[in-house]
Scaffold this active site. Structure first.
Site, PDB file in Angstrom:
ATOM      1  N   CYS A 114       0.820  -1.223   0.000  1.00  0.00           N
ATOM      2  CA  CYS A 114       0.000   0.000   0.000  1.00  0.00           C
ATOM      3  C   CYS A 114       0.850   1.269   0.000  1.00  0.00           C
ATOM      4  O   CYS A 114       0.376   2.342  -0.352  1.00  0.00           O
ATOM      5  CB  CYS A 114      -0.936   0.010   1.201  1.00  0.00           C
ATOM      6  SG  CYS A 114      -1.958  -1.453   1.241  1.00  0.00           S
ATOM      7  N   HIS A 259      -4.023   6.921   0.962  1.00  0.00           N
ATOM      8  CA  HIS A 259      -4.241   5.541   0.513  1.00  0.00           C
ATOM      9  C   HIS A 259      -5.655   5.130   0.921  1.00  0.00           C
ATOM     10  O   HIS A 259      -6.109   5.442   2.027  1.00  0.00           O
ATOM     11  CB  HIS A 259      -3.199   4.624   1.162  1.00  0.00           C
ATOM     12  CG  HIS A 259      -3.530   3.177   1.020  1.00  0.00           C
ATOM     13  ND1 HIS A 259      -3.812   2.606  -0.201  1.00  0.00           N
ATOM     14  CD2 HIS A 259      -3.656   2.184   1.942  1.00  0.00           C
ATOM     15  CE1 HIS A 259      -4.084   1.322  -0.023  1.00  0.00           C
ATOM     16  NE2 HIS A 259      -3.998   1.042   1.265  1.00  0.00           N
ATOM     17  N   ASN A 289      -9.952  -1.218  -2.094  1.00  0.00           N
ATOM     18  CA  ASN A 289      -8.531  -0.953  -1.886  1.00  0.00           C
ATOM     19  C   ASN A 289      -7.757  -1.492  -3.087  1.00  0.00           C
ATOM     20  O   ASN A 289      -7.716  -2.695  -3.299  1.00  0.00           O
ATOM     21  CB  ASN A 289      -8.099  -1.642  -0.585  1.00  0.00           C
ATOM     22  CG  ASN A 289      -6.637  -1.421  -0.245  1.00  0.00           C
ATOM     23  OD1 ASN A 289      -5.873  -0.910  -1.057  1.00  0.00           O
ATOM     24  ND2 ASN A 289      -6.249  -1.829   0.952  1.00  0.00           N
TER      25      ASN A 289
HETATM   26  O1  UT7 Z   1      -4.419  -1.460   2.787  1.00  0.00           O
HETATM   27  C1  UT7 Z   1      -3.790  -2.300   3.684  1.00  0.00           C
HETATM   28  C2  UT7 Z   1      -4.146  -2.050   5.030  1.00  0.00           C
HETATM   29  N1  UT7 Z   1      -5.387  -2.673   5.418  1.00  0.00           N
HETATM   30  C3  UT7 Z   1      -6.152  -2.034   6.268  1.00  0.00           C
HETATM   31  O2  UT7 Z   1      -5.854  -0.900   6.571  1.00  0.00           O
HETATM   32  C4  UT7 Z   1      -7.337  -2.725   6.883  1.00  0.00           C
HETATM   33  C5  UT7 Z   1      -7.459  -2.345   8.336  1.00  0.00           C
HETATM   34  N2  UT7 Z   1      -8.528  -3.012   9.023  1.00  0.00           N
HETATM   35  C6  UT7 Z   1      -9.819  -2.738   8.762  1.00  0.00           C
HETATM   36  O3  UT7 Z   1     -10.123  -1.928   7.909  1.00  0.00           O
HETATM   37  C7  UT7 Z   1     -10.868  -3.421   9.598  1.00  0.00           C
HETATM   38  O4  UT7 Z   1     -10.256  -4.113  10.644  1.00  0.00           O
HETATM   39  C8  UT7 Z   1     -11.781  -4.395   8.785  1.00  0.00           C
HETATM   40  C9  UT7 Z   1     -12.687  -3.603   7.862  1.00  0.00           C
HETATM   41  C10 UT7 Z   1     -10.939  -5.351   7.971  1.00  0.00           C
HETATM   42  C11 UT7 Z   1     -12.658  -5.189   9.725  1.00  0.00           C
HETATM   43  O5  UT7 Z   1     -13.436  -4.325  10.524  1.00  0.00           O
HETATM   44  P1  UT7 Z   1     -13.503  -4.527  12.127  1.00  0.00           P
HETATM   45  O6  UT7 Z   1     -14.433  -3.530  12.619  1.00  0.00           O
HETATM   46  O7  UT7 Z   1     -12.090  -4.481  12.633  1.00  0.00           O
HETATM   47  O8  UT7 Z   1     -14.122  -5.966  12.250  1.00  0.00           O
HETATM   48  P2  UT7 Z   1     -13.518  -7.274  12.949  1.00  0.00           P
HETATM   49  O9  UT7 Z   1     -12.397  -7.835  12.140  1.00  0.00           O
HETATM   50  O10 UT7 Z   1     -13.265  -6.985  14.371  1.00  0.00           O
HETATM   51  O11 UT7 Z   1     -14.760  -8.252  12.831  1.00  0.00           O
HETATM   52  C12 UT7 Z   1     -16.012  -7.953  13.433  1.00  0.00           C
HETATM   53  C13 UT7 Z   1     -16.982  -9.052  13.089  1.00  0.00           C
HETATM   54  C14 UT7 Z   1     -16.435 -10.447  13.338  1.00  0.00           C
HETATM   55  O12 UT7 Z   1     -17.497 -11.241  13.806  1.00  0.00           O
HETATM   56  P3  UT7 Z   1     -17.639 -11.547  15.382  1.00  0.00           P
HETATM   57  O13 UT7 Z   1     -16.364 -12.216  15.783  1.00  0.00           O
HETATM   58  O14 UT7 Z   1     -17.815 -10.199  16.024  1.00  0.00           O
HETATM   59  O15 UT7 Z   1     -18.844 -12.415  15.424  1.00  0.00           O
HETATM   60  C15 UT7 Z   1     -16.035 -10.920  11.960  1.00  0.00           C
HETATM   61  O16 UT7 Z   1     -16.072 -12.322  11.828  1.00  0.00           O
HETATM   62  O17 UT7 Z   1     -17.296  -8.988  11.679  1.00  0.00           O
HETATM   63  C16 UT7 Z   1     -17.082 -10.289  11.095  1.00  0.00           C
HETATM   64  N3  UT7 Z   1     -16.660 -10.096   9.712  1.00  0.00           N
HETATM   65  C17 UT7 Z   1     -17.533  -9.970   8.695  1.00  0.00           C
HETATM   66  N4  UT7 Z   1     -18.866  -9.994   8.645  1.00  0.00           N
HETATM   67  C18 UT7 Z   1     -19.452  -9.811   7.446  1.00  0.00           C
HETATM   68  C19 UT7 Z   1     -15.399  -9.985   9.224  1.00  0.00           C
HETATM   69  N5  UT7 Z   1     -15.446  -9.796   7.886  1.00  0.00           N
HETATM   70  C20 UT7 Z   1     -16.748  -9.772   7.543  1.00  0.00           C
HETATM   71  C21 UT7 Z   1     -17.411  -9.599   6.311  1.00  0.00           C
HETATM   72  N6  UT7 Z   1     -18.764  -9.625   6.322  1.00  0.00           N
HETATM   73  N7  UT7 Z   1     -16.745  -9.386   5.149  1.00  0.00           N
END
Ligand code: UT7
Length: 332
Positions: A114, A259, A289
Site C-alpha cells: 500500500c 491511501h 482498496n
Molecule cells: O491497505 C492495507 C491495510 N489494510 C487495512 O488498513 C485494513 C485495516 N482493518 C480494517 O479496515 C478493519 O479491521 C476491517 C474492515 C478489515 C474489519 O473491521 P472490524 O471492525 O475491525 O471488524 P472485525 O475484524 O473486528 O470483525 C467484526 C466481526 C467479526 O465477527 P464476530 O467475531 O464479532 O462475530 C467478523 O467475523 O465482523 C465479522 N466479519 C464480517 N462480517 C461480514 C469480518 N469480515 C466480515 C465480512 N462480512 N466481510
C-alpha cells in the site's frame, strides 16, 4: 534547484463492476456490513483469464502521457509498484515496458504494497533531481481478484480489494513553486505476518504443497484490528513529520489524497490532523482498496474532476503490509 513535477496523471480500471451484493451471493457477508466498516460499495475486477497488472497499467500510462503532452516513446524509466505482479518473476515493469514498445528502458519493480507509490515516488524524485532520467513513469497497478479467497474464511480480506492501475508521469522542473516537496517512508517488518500472503514461498521445500492449499495459506491473511490500529497511528504521525519539516500547517493544504484502505481510517486521520472533511479525497466506495494504485488513482480522478488543480498543495499518506508507511507533500 531541480524539482520533480507531476507532468500528467492517468488511470484505468477494468469495466466489470462487482457490488457488495454480488459478493454476498458468494459468501457470508452483507452490503450493510461492508459499507459500515469500510465505506466500500463496489469494486472492479478483470473480466477474463490472462489480464495482468501490466495490462491494466498500459492505458493508465497512455492517459498520463497524453495529459502530460508527451509521447510514450519519451519515457526513459519505469517504476512499477505492485503486490500482485503478473508473474513471480520477472517483474511487471519489464512486461509493461515491452507492451509500451520501450526496449532498453530500465524498469524497477517496487514491492511495498500500500506504500508502494510513495516508495516509488521517493526513488523517482532522487533519479530526477540527480538528472539520471527525465521522464519517469511511476505506476501502481494491481490484479487482486485472482488472488483472494471467495469463501466465508476469507471474507474479511476479500471484500476490501479491487483491481486497478494508475500512473504519474514525472519529470524535472526548475519552478520552485511546483513539484515534490518531500517524501518520508518507513518500514517495520515485525508486523509482516499481520497482513501477508504466506505461500508459495522460497523458504519452504517445496514452495507449494497440497497441504498449504488445504490450510488456506495461499490466500492473503490479515489481523484487521491490529492493522487498523497501526494505520491510524502511523499515518497522522508521518504526515505531521513531513508537514513540520516543510514548515507547512494543515490549514495551508488544499487536499489530502490518502491511501484508500478503509474510509473510517481516512476519516480518523483527517480528524487527527484537524483537516476539514471536504479536503480529504475518498474514492474507496467505487474501487475498494487497490493497494499500490490507490493514491495515484485517487489523485488522477481528483484532477479529472477538477477537484485537484495546478498549484494545489497536496498531502498523500499511506500505510500497509510490511508494515510500511509514509507520506508525500507535493505542489501540483
Ligand atoms: O491497505 C492495507 C491495510 N489494510 C487495512 O488498513 C485494513 C485495516 N482493518 C480494517 O479496515 C478493519 O479491521 C476491517 C474492515 C478489515 C474489519 O473491521 P472490524 O471492525 O475491525 O471488524 P472485525 O475484524 O473486528 O470483525 C467484526 C466481526 C467479526 O465477527 P464476530 O467475531 O464479532 O462475530 C467478523 O467475523 O465482523 C465479522 N466479519 C464480517 N462480517 C461480514 C469480518 N469480515 C466480515 C465480512 N462480512 N466481510
Amino acid at each position: 534547484m531541480t524539482r520533480t513535477a507531476f507532468l500528467g496523471m492517468g488511470h484505468y480500471v477494468p469495466p466489470k463492476v462487482v457490488t457488495n451484493d454480488d459478493l454476498a451471493k458468494m459468501f457470508d457477508t452483507s452490503d450493510e456490513w461492508i459499507q459500515q466498516r469500510t465505506g466500500i460499495k463496489e469494486r472492479h475486477y478483470i473480466e477474463e483469464d490472462g489480464i495482468g497488472a501490466s495490462d491494466l497499467a498500459v492505458p493508465a500510462v497512455q492517459m498520463a502521457c497524453k495529459n502530460a503532452g508527451i509521447d510514450v516513446s519519451e519515457i526513459d524509466a519505469i517504476i512499477f509498484a505492485t503486490l500482485s505482479p503478473d508473474y513471480t518473476f520477472p517483474g511487471s515493469g519489464v512486461l509493461l515496458g515491452d507492451k509500451l514498445g520501450l526496449p532498453g528502458v530500465p524498469a524497477l519493480d517496487v514491492r511495498n504494497q500500500c506504500s508502494g507509490f510513495l516508495y516509488g515516488l521517493q526513488v523517482a524524485d532522487a533519479w530526477i533531481k540527480c538528472r539520471m532520467y527525465r521522464r519517469v513513469a511511476l505506476v501502481g497497478a494491481e490484479v487482486h481478484s485472482t488472488g483472494i479467497d471467495f469463501t466465508d474464511e476469507g471474507r474479511d480480506v476479500t471484500v476490501l480489494f479491487g483491481d486497478g492501475a494508475a500512473c504519474a508521469l514525472l519529470g524535472p522542473t526548475e519552478d520552485e513553486n511546483e513539484g515534490v516537496i518531500d517524501v518520508e517512508i518507513h518500514a517495520d517488518g515485525s508486523g509482516a505476518e499481520q497482513l501477508w500472503l504466506e505461500a508459495p514461498a522460497s523458504k519452504y521445500m517445496p514452495r507449494i504443497t497440497h497441504e498449504m492449499i488445504d490450510e488456506r495459506r495461499v490466500w492473503p491473511a490479515m489481523n484487521g484490528r491490529q492493522v487498523f490500529r497501526w494505520a491510524t497511528t502511523k499515518m497522522p504521525e508521518v504526515s505531521e513529520s513531513v508537514l513540520q519539516r516543510a514548515g507547512v500547517s494543515t490549514d495551508e493544504l488544499d487536499l489530502v489524497v490518502p491511501h484508500q484502505a478503509n474510509k473510517r481510517i481516512n476519516e480518523f486521520v483527517g480528524q487527527k490532523l484537524e483537516i476539514p472533511p471536504e479536503k480529504v479525497v475518498h474514492n474507496i466506495q467505487k474501487y475498494g482498496n487497490t493497494t499500490a494504485a490507490s493514491i495515484p488513482l485517487a489523485l488522477s480522478e481528483a484532477i479529472q474532476e477538477g477537484r485537484a488543480k495546478k498549484g494545489d498543495l497536496i498531502l498523500m499518506p499511506a500505510f500497509g503490509s510490511g508494515f510500511t508507511w509514509g507520506a508525500a507533500l507535493v505542489r501540483l
